[in-house]
Structure formats: structure tokens, C-alpha cells
Design a protein around this motif. Structure first.
Motif, PDB file in Angstrom:
ATOM      1  N   PHE A  58       0.826  -1.199   0.000  1.00 56.65           N
ATOM      2  CA  PHE A  58       0.000   0.000   0.000  1.00 56.65           C
ATOM      3  C   PHE A  58       0.866   1.257   0.000  1.00 56.65           C
ATOM      4  CE2 PHE A  58      -2.527   3.295   2.134  1.00 56.65           C
ATOM      5  CZ  PHE A  58      -3.620   3.334   1.276  1.00 56.65           C
ATOM      6  N   TRP A  93       2.295   1.647  -3.354  1.00 59.75           N
ATOM      7  CA  TRP A  93       1.251   2.179  -4.261  1.00 59.75           C
ATOM      8  C   TRP A  93       1.113   3.684  -4.087  1.00 59.75           C
ATOM      9  CZ3 TRP A  93      -3.251   4.728  -2.920  1.00 59.75           C
ATOM     10  CH2 TRP A  93      -4.147   5.004  -3.981  1.00 59.75           C
ATOM     11  N   THR A 128     -10.384   5.246  -7.952  1.00 58.68           N
ATOM     12  CA  THR A 128      -9.861   4.124  -7.152  1.00 58.68           C
ATOM     13  C   THR A 128      -9.567   4.525  -5.708  1.00 58.68           C
ATOM     14  OG1 THR A 128      -7.556   4.605  -7.714  1.00 58.68           O
ATOM     15  CG2 THR A 128      -8.782   3.205  -9.248  1.00 58.68           C
ATOM     16  N   GLU A 170     -11.610   2.790  -2.747  1.00 57.99           N
ATOM     17  CA  GLU A 170     -11.176   1.409  -2.461  1.00 57.99           C
ATOM     18  C   GLU A 170      -9.835   1.421  -1.736  1.00 57.99           C
ATOM     19  OE1 GLU A 170     -11.704  -2.592  -2.264  1.00 57.99           O
ATOM     20  OE2 GLU A 170     -13.123  -1.128  -3.108  1.00 57.99           O
ATOM     21  N   ALA A 171      -8.951   2.355  -2.151  1.00 61.78           N
ATOM     22  CA  ALA A 171      -7.667   2.464  -1.471  1.00 61.78           C
ATOM     23  C   ALA A 171      -7.855   2.895  -0.018  1.00 61.78           C
ATOM     24  CB  ALA A 171      -6.773   3.456  -2.204  1.00 61.78           C
ATOM     25  N   GLU A 198      -8.562  -0.018   2.099  1.00 63.39           N
ATOM     26  CA  GLU A 198      -7.350  -0.787   2.404  1.00 63.39           C
ATOM     27  C   GLU A 198      -6.561  -0.088   3.507  1.00 63.39           C
ATOM     28  OE1 GLU A 198      -4.312  -3.720   2.152  1.00 63.39           O
ATOM     29  OE2 GLU A 198      -6.441  -3.634   1.620  1.00 63.39           O
ATOM     30  N   ARG A 199      -6.486   1.256   3.402  1.00 63.65           N
ATOM     31  CA  ARG A 199      -5.778   1.991   4.453  1.00 63.65           C
ATOM     32  C   ARG A 199      -6.429   1.760   5.809  1.00 63.65           C
ATOM     33  NH1 ARG A 199      -6.400   6.517   7.296  1.00 63.65           N
ATOM     34  NH2 ARG A 199      -8.406   6.921   6.287  1.00 63.65           N
ATOM     35  N   TRP A 218      -1.147   9.486   2.736  1.00 60.34           N
ATOM     36  CA  TRP A 218      -2.531   9.465   2.233  1.00 60.34           C
ATOM     37  C   TRP A 218      -3.105  10.872   2.201  1.00 60.34           C
ATOM     38  CZ3 TRP A 218      -5.881   6.675  -0.334  1.00 60.34           C
ATOM     39  CH2 TRP A 218      -7.243   7.028  -0.294  1.00 60.34           C
TER      40      TRP A 218
END
Length: 902
Positions: free
Chosen positions: A530, A533, A566, A569-570, A573-574, A613
């Protein structure tokens, strides 16, 4: 009394000349009535004049009104001065016989185109002095003065102009009339001195001694020139205004006495005219040679500059080259286009003048023909086109290089930042003293590092690929790029070796270690991808981009919108990763476990994930949005520039084509006189010149497009280069068309062609010019000649005549005849010009019939500049009768016209 007022049925002279005689006779009547003193002067002068001719027949008169009463001596006088035989006189003594003889004389005078106003035979027979003097004055006018002509004047004006010219160099002489201008006697002496300087010492004459001056001139004229004394000095001095008729009669005797000199003056005038034409033509030739040399020299200097393809290292330097090229197109080249057009016009005009003056055609010096200049100009435009294409390609290449170099530096900096400290970490020996759990943690951490290392492999490959592309594109700073890339690759290889060594060390001790907390491991495994990414996303969001049209920027905006889709969705995950860390804390607290610091499996902390983020969501994404929108606005502005240029170009292109076609039609049509056509063409040229601001505006739009680095335009097929060439061709074509009309006017005026003849020639030419090409092929020209009455049918004689004509109108055997060559031929067929034979004859007169002429004779007969012109160009005469200083005027005359003229 017989009236001869209308006795002129067989007159050889015009009504205007008759009117002149009538006016002169009327003046004589009035003058005679005004001043009786004039009658005395006329009696003496007219008597002396008559006796100067009657003496040739062995007789003379004493009393002018008495001795002509029987008509016999009057008829004899007319036979002597005319050289013709009159009808046989009647020998009777009766009045009727005398009247018949006088009538025969008057009939003869009338047959020469002279109207005798109020003069009849009865008045002459009766001894009327007034009528007798009037008749003698009419005879003097007709046979002694009428034929005097100087510069197309005649009679009294011609004689006066001759006197003015001959006496002009003499001080105290100013001939303005035939009365008081001659009272001081200096004018008579000046006439004699001008032609026979050895007879009179002019410098010793005094203006305040008119009687001595007059008697000196009268005595010299009678003794040496065979001019009888027709005037009395005392009568002239003591009369307020001497009789004009008496002075004219006496002066005309001087004119005829010096007629040989007059022939020499006429010959000199002809030569001066020919030499003036030749001097003007030589001046035009010198102007052409200089203009051609200057233009060729400019082209010679400019082509190497345009052919120089040495690239610069930076965009700034290349853009300066582009700006220099724009200055060349806007500032330096347009005047040279005009010079080239003017050169062709001057050449055509010079050739026309040479043809009209029967001179050989002008052949420029080697390398300076119009075709040579056109060839050099063609090379210049070829180099110019290639130069512009090269500049634009180089700018595109440098733009690409700058973009790649910046991209290389960004990726290299990010990679170097990531590798910082990695070698130290991989070489530490912490596993030697670690607990089992710490060993397992170290092993897991190392696995996470390997995963991270593998994820960075793509970036290293990208860096190497960019460096390779910069090398291939010949980037000026390639050495520093290669050194940095080499360092990165070598460091990467070292990291790979160190990673492998550390794994082997950890695995040797793995059997002694227990498993570590699965939550830490799970966190590390999920956090690393992550985090990677996010780093990739950050890198992509900060990546530079370059686009050339709206479609490309819209593609980037679409890709960016897909990336933003996206993010939810990220975020999930975070939140899941952060939940793992929260679970670790919860278990530790619940079980009273004291954590030994950060997650042993990764350096990625929850705080760093949240920080990245937040940076992606709140900073980089909006910045990317703004950058894309700004680029979209720029591309929209570029598209506006394309449309703006295209709208103008799509109007100007067809306009130029239409004007070219209209000029073609104008040159073929025949509306009005040549002057009307010339006026129309010049107005048409002015309307074209007034269109120039539209071209300038389009040049400005084109410069904006180039400054915006726009390299394509889908809205128009016209390029600025095409429009420039079309505009220059349009200006050149209208200028050439005007020059053709000017040459036609020059030909018409010089050759004496009437407007109707020229119209007929143009109509015939256009009729057979079926394809409107402006020239006639051989068969078309033959048909045209047949229509004009030439015998050139297909037979032996006709073929020979046609071959002769083609040799004149098409000396280069091109097979085509231009309109200019056609009218030159027609004018040569119908008009006459001065020839070499005429010029040789004129020189022969000046030389006194010798086959050579001397410098002294040339300086005496010609104006100073033209005399020196001849002397400098005449070769020495080498004939058998040559004398020192003799010059060959025959070869000189031949050279003026070319051998073919003789």
C-alpha cells in the motif's frame, strides 16, 4: 485686272502653309503703309537679291518696278531660281503682250502653292511699286526661305532658330527677331565668323560702332561669300526698326551660302541622337550588372547560413535561431524579392529599347543572366524550406530531451532517496545477539524489504531506459546522466548482493527462532504494497507531461479521473491496515504485553501512511487537477489560434489564386487603349498592395502559432510557406504584366504603330492562342501570319519565308513566339528606324567625304561629352589614305548596330 486669289488648284502645299503666306503678305501690306522708309530698304534689298540670280543669265535690273513691267525679266528670274522652263514669252510691245507675260509668271508662282492676294498682272505692268515689291517678297518667301527647316520648324521660325544657334556663343549678340536684333551689325559678323573665322577678327568689333560693323560684314560677304550687298548701313542705323523683309532676304543668302555647314550640323545631330541612345543603354547595362552582382552576392552569403544544420544545445539558443529566421523572412528577404522582380523588369525594358533602336541584344556577363539569378534563387528557397523544417524538428527534439531529462532527474532523486541508508541496514549484525522472536522479526522484515526491493526494480529499469533514450537523442548533458545512471545501477546491484547475503544469514539462525506476531507480519505485508502504491501514485501525480492537442490532454484528464475513482477502495485498504495496528495495540494492552517499539517487520508506520494518504488526497490530487485544467485551457487557446489562422488562410489562399487567374484574363483581353489597360493594371496592382495588411495579419497569427509550439493544423490545408510563395508570385506577376504593357507602349510609340494596328495585332494573336498560354506555337504562328496576308503556305517559297520570319521572332529555336516578339516583328515590317548605313553617311558628311575622321573634326561638330565618347571608342583608321590621328568611323558605326545591320 486678273485675281490670282484662288488660282491654286494644283497646289503642292497644305492649306496651313497657304494661310502662312497670306498672313505674311498681309503683314507686308500693313508694314509698307506704316513706314515709307521700309520701302527704300526693300527696293535696294529686293533689287540686289534679284540681280544675284539674274546675273547667272547675263542680265540684271536697275529699277524694280520698271524692269519687270514687260514680264520678260520676271519670267527669266523665275526660270533661274526654280531651274524649270516657263511657257515661251510673247515678244510684242503692246500692253496685252506684257500682261500675258506677267500672267504666265504669276501662273507659275501660283502653281508652286502660293496664293497671290490682291496682286494682278495689270498692277505689275502699270509699275505699281507696292504690288511689285509684294510680288518679289512672295517669290523670296517661296524660293529662298520656305525650305529652311531647323528641328521641324519652317520658314521664318526655322531661319530665326538657325541664326540663334549659330550666334549663341558670341558676346553682345542676342538674335530675337529680324529687325532691331541686327542694327549693331554684330549678328552679321558673328554669322560669318562662325563659318569662316579667318575672314573676320570678331574680338576687335565694338558694339558702339554699328556702321563700321555693318559695312565690314557687307563687304566681307560680297567679296568672299558671293553675297551681294543688299542693305545700306546708314539706312539700318538711322531707322528705328529696320525692315524685317529686307533683313530676312539678306540673312537667307547667308543660310544658303553656308548650306554645306548646315548639312554637317544635321549629320552631327543624327550622330548625337544615336550616341545618346547608346550611352543610355550602356548605363542601363551597368545598372543591371551591379544589381545582378549584388543580388547574387546576397544569395551566395545567405545560402550557407540556411544550410548550416549545426544544432544548439538548449531550447533558448534554438528559439533564437528561429527568431533570426523569422527576421530574415519578414525583414531581409522581401526587399530582395522586389530587387529580383525589378531586375527582370529592367532586363526586359533594356532589351526592348535595344530592339527599338536597332541595337544588338544585351548579353549579361557570365553568371549574371536572368536564368542564373532564377537558378540561384531556386537554390535559396530550397535551402530556406529545409532550414525551417530542421529548426522545428530540432525544437521538438530539444523539448523532448528537456522533458526526458527532468523526468530522469525526478525518478533518480526518488530512487536515491529510497536507497539512502539501505546498504548500512543490510550490513548490520543485529541478528547475532537477537532473541528468537527478534530473529523471526528480522527475517520477516527482511522479506518485506525484498518485496519492497522488487517493487523498485521497475523504477530502476525506467531510469536506465530514460538514460538510454537521452543518449540516442544526443542530449548535450549525456555524460552526467550516464554517470548518475551508472551509479544507480551499480548501487542496485550492490543492494541485491547485500540482500541475498543478509537472507542467508537470517535463514541460518531461523531454526532457533520462534514465530513472531502474525499481526505484525500481516501489517507489514499489507502496509508495504500500500505504501509502495502511494509512493507510485505520488510519483505519478508529480510526473511532468507534455501534450500537443486537446485530445491528448483530455486523455490525461480521463486517466486522472479513473485514478481518483480508485481512491475510495484504497481508503478501505488503508483503514484495514490501520485496523491491524489497532488490533495489535488492543491485544498488547489486554494481555499486558510491553511492545518493544515499532513493528519489527517494517519501517512503515501508521502515521507515515496517514501522512502520505493526506498528501495524496488533499495536496497532490488537487494540484494535478489544476495542472491538467491549465493545460486544457492552453490547448483550447492553441486550438483557437489554429482556427484563427485557418479562417484567414482559407480566405487569402483562394483570393491569391483568383487574382492570379484575373491577371491572366486581363493580359489576354483587350479592353481600351494600352494606356487604359496600363491604368487598369496599376489600379489593380494598388488594390493588391492594399491587401498586404491581411498578409501581415496572417504572418502575426502564424508567429503566435509558432511561439505556442503548434506544429499541425487540421482546419486548413494552407501553410504560411505556400501563402508567402503565392503572394510573392502574385506581386511578381502583376509587375511583369504591367512591364509588358509598358514595353508595348514603348514599342508602339517608338515604331509609330497606331492603336488600331496594335489592336489588330492583339486580336490576331489572341485568336490563334487557343490555350491562352500567352505564346503561339509554330503552326499557330503560321496560321496567324496567313490571316495577316503573309505568303507562308506549305510550298518551297512559303517555307523559306516562314523560316526567315521564325529566325527573327524565335532566335533561340524554342518553337514558341511571344506577343512582344510578334509586335516587334510587325513593327519592323511596317516602320523605319535609323540604320548603320545612315550613321556612316552622317559621319562621312562631318568628315568631308573622307573614309576617316579626326578628333579635331569630332570636337568641332559634336557636343563635348559625345565627341569624347566617340574618340574613346573609335579604333585608329588603317586604310591606304590614313593620316596620323585618323579614326575609323565605319567600324564604330557597325559596332553600334551589329554586323547583321550592314
Amino acid at each position: 485686272m486678273v485675281d490670282y486669289h484662288g488660282a491654286n488648284n494644283q497646289s503642292l502645299y497644305s492649306a496651313g502653309e497657304q494661310q502662312t503666306y497670306m498672313e505674311q503678305e498681309n503683314d507686308w501690306d500693313r508694314d509698307l503703309l506704316l513706314d515709307p522708309a521700309w520701302e527704300k530698304q526693300q527696293r535696294k534689298t529686293f533689287t540686289a537679291w534679284c540681280n544675284s540670280h539674274l546675273r547667272k543669265a547675263g542680265t540684271q535690273i536697275e529699277n524694280i518696278e520698271e524692269d519687270f513691267r514687260d514680264g520678260l525679266k520676271l519670267m527669266l528670274l523665275l526660270e533661274v531660281i526654280s531651274g524649270e522652263r516657263l511657257p515661251k514669252p510673247e515678244r510684242g510691245k503692246m500692253r496685252v503682250h506684257k500682261i500675258n507675260n506677267v500672267n504666265k509668271a504669276l501662273d507659275f508662282i501660283a502653281s508652286k502653292g502660293v496664293k497671290l492676294v490682291s496682286i494682278g498682272a495689270e498692277e505689275i505692268v502699270d509699275g505699281n511699286a507696292k504690288m511689285t515689291l509684294g510680288m518679289i517678297w512672295t517669290i523670296i518667301l517661296r524660293f529662298a526661305i520656305q525650305d529652311i527647316s531647323v528641328e521641324e520648324t519652317s520658314a521664318k521660325e526655322g531661319l530665326l532658330l538657325w541664326c540663334q544657334r549659330k550666334t549663341a556663343p558670341y558676346k553682345n549678340v542676342n538674335v530675337q527677331n529680324f529687325h532691331i536684333s541686327w542694327k549693331d551689325g554684330l549678328a552679321f559678323n558673328a554669322l560669318i565668323h562662325r563659318h569662316r573665322p579667318e575672314l573676320i577678327d570678331y574680338d576687335k568689333l565694338r558694339k558702339d560702332d554699328p556702321v563700321t560693323n555693318l559695312n565690314n560684314a557687307f563687304e566681307v560677304a560680297e567679296r568672299y561669300l558671293d553675297i551681294p550687298k543688299m542693305l545700306d548701313a546708314e539706312d539700318i542705323v538711322n531707322t528705328a526698326r529696320p525692315d524685317e523683309k529686307a533683313i530676312m532676304t539678306y540673312v537667307s543668302s547667308f543660310y544658303h551660302a553656308f548650306s554645306g555647314a548646315q548639312k554637317a550640323e544635321t549629320a552631327a545631330n543624327r550622330i548625337c541622337k544615336v550616341l545618346a541612345v547608346n550611352q543610355e543603354n550602356e548605363h542601363l547595362m551597368e545598372d543591371y550588372e551591379k544589381l545582378a552582382s549584388d543580388l547574387l552576392e546576397w544569395i551566395r552569403r545567405t545560402i550557407p547560413w540556411l544550410e548550416n544544420r549545426a544544432p544548439e544545445k538548449t531550447m533558448t539558443e534554438m528559439q533564437q535561431k528561429l527568431e533570426d529566421f523569422r527576421d530574415y523572412r519578414r525583414v531581409h528577404k522581401p526587399p530582395k524579392v522586389q530587387e529580383k522582380c525589378q531586375l527582370e523588369i529592367n532586363f526586359n525594358t533594356l532589351q526592348t529599347k535595344l530592339r527599338l533602336s536597332n541595337r544588338p541584344a544585351f548579353m549579361p556577363s557570365e553568371g549574371r543572366m536572368v536564368s542564373d539569378i532564377n537558378g540561384a534563387w531556386h537554390k535559396l528557397e530550397g535551402a530556406e524550406k529545409g532550414y525551417e523544417e530542421w529548426l522545428l524538428n530540432e525544437i521538438r527534439r530539444l523539448e523532448r530531451l528537456d522533458h526526458l531529462a527532468e523526468k530522469f532527474r525526478q525518478k533518480a532523486a526518488i530512487h536515491e532517496s529510497w536507497t539512502d541508508g539501505k546498504e548500512t541496514m543490510l550490513t548490520q549484525k543485529d541478528y547475532e545477539t537477537a532473541t528468537l522472536s527478534e530473529i523471526k522479526a528480522l527475517l520477516k522484515k527482511h522479506e518485506a524489504f525484498e518485496s519492497d526491493l522488487a517493487a523498485h526494480q521497475d523504477r530502476v529499469e525506467q531510469i536506465a531506459a530514460i538514460a538510454q533514450e537521452l543518449n540516442e537523442l544526443d542530449y548535450y548533458d549525456s555524460p552526467s546522466v550516464n554517470a548518475r545512471c551508472q551509479k544507480i545501477c551499480e548501487q542496485w546491484d550492490a543492494l541485491g548482493s547485500l540482500t541475498q547475503n543478509r537472507r542467508e544469514s537470517l535463514e541460518r539462525t531461523e531454526k532457533q527462532l520462534e514465530s513472531i506476531d502474525e499481526l505484525y507480519l500481516e501489517y507489514a505485508k499489507r502496509a508495504a504494497p500500500f505504501n509502495n502504491w502511494m509512493e507510485g501514485a505520488m510519483e505519478d501525480l508529480q510526473d511532468m507531461f507534455i501534450v500537443h492537442n486537446i485530445e491528448e490532454i483530455q486523455g490525461l484528464i480521463t486517466a486522472h479521473d479513473q485514478f481518483k475513482s480508485t481512491l475510495p477502495e484504497a481508503n478501505k485498504e488503508r483503514e484495514a491496515i490501520q485496523a491491524i495496528q489497532a488490533e495489535v495495540q488492543k491485544i498488547a494492552q489486554y494481555n499486558g504485553i510491553k511492545l518493544a517499539g515499532n513493528n519489527p517487520y517494517t519501517t512503515i508506520t501508521p502515521q507515515s501512511i496517514d501522512k502520505k494518504w493526506e498528501k495524496v488526497r488533499s495536496q497532490l490530487v488537487p494540484q494535478r487537477d489544476q495542472a491538467l485544467q491549465e493545460e486544457l485551457a492552453r490547448q483550447q487557446s492553441n486550438d483557437h489560434l489554429r482556427r484563427q489562422f485557418a479562417n484567414q488562410a482559407n480566405m487569402i489562399g483562394p483570393w491569391i489564386q483568383n487574382k492570379m487567374e484575373e491577371i491572366g484574363r486581363i493580359s489576354i483581353e483587350m479592353n481600351g487603349t494600352l494606356e487604359d489597360q496600363l491604368t487598369h493594371l496599376r489600379q489593380y496592382e494598388q488594390s493588391i498592395i492594399e491587401y498586404k495588411p491581411n498578409i501581415d495579419q496572417l504572418e502575426g497569427d502564424h508567429q503566435l502559432i509558432q511561439e505556442a509550439l503548434i506544429f499541425d493544423n487540421k482546419y486548413t490545408s494552407y501553410t504560411m510557406e505556400h501563402l508567402r510563395v503565392g503572394w510573392e508570385q502574385l506581386l511578381t506577376t502583376i509587375a511583369r504584366t504591367i512591364n509588358e504593357i509598358e514595353n508595348q507602349i514603348l514599342t508602339r510609340d517608338a515604331k509609330g504603330i497606331s492603336q488600331e494596328q496594335l489592336h489588330e495585332y492583339r486580336t490576331s494573336f489572341n485568336h490563334f492562342d487557343k490555350d491562352h498560354s500567352g505564346v503561339l506555337q509554330a503552326e499557330e504562328f503560321k496560321a496567324c501570319l496567313i490571316s495577316l496576308g503573309y505568303d507562308v503556305e506549305n510550298n518551297k517559297q512559303g517555307d523559306a519565308e516562314f523560316a526567315r520570319i521564325m529566325g527573327i521572332v524565335d532566335p533561340n529555336n524554342s518553337g514558341a513566339v511571344t506577343f512582344q516578339a510578334f509586335i516587334d516583328f510587325m513593327s519592323r515590317e511596317t516602320t523605319d528606324t535609323d540604320t548603320a548605313d545612315q550613321v556612316i553617311a552622317s559621319f562621312k558628311i562631318l568628315a568631308g567625304d573622307k573614309n576617316y575622321i579626326t578628333a579635331e573634326e569630332l570636337r568641332r561638330e559634336l557636343p563635348p561629352d559625345q565627341a569624347e565618347y566617340c574618340i574613346a571608342r573609335m579604333a585608329p583608321y588603317t586604310g591606304p589614305d590614313a593620316v596620323p590621328g585618323a579614326l575609323d568611323y565605319m567600324s564604330f558605326s557597325t559596332a553600334l548596330y551589329g554586323e547583321s545591320d550592314l
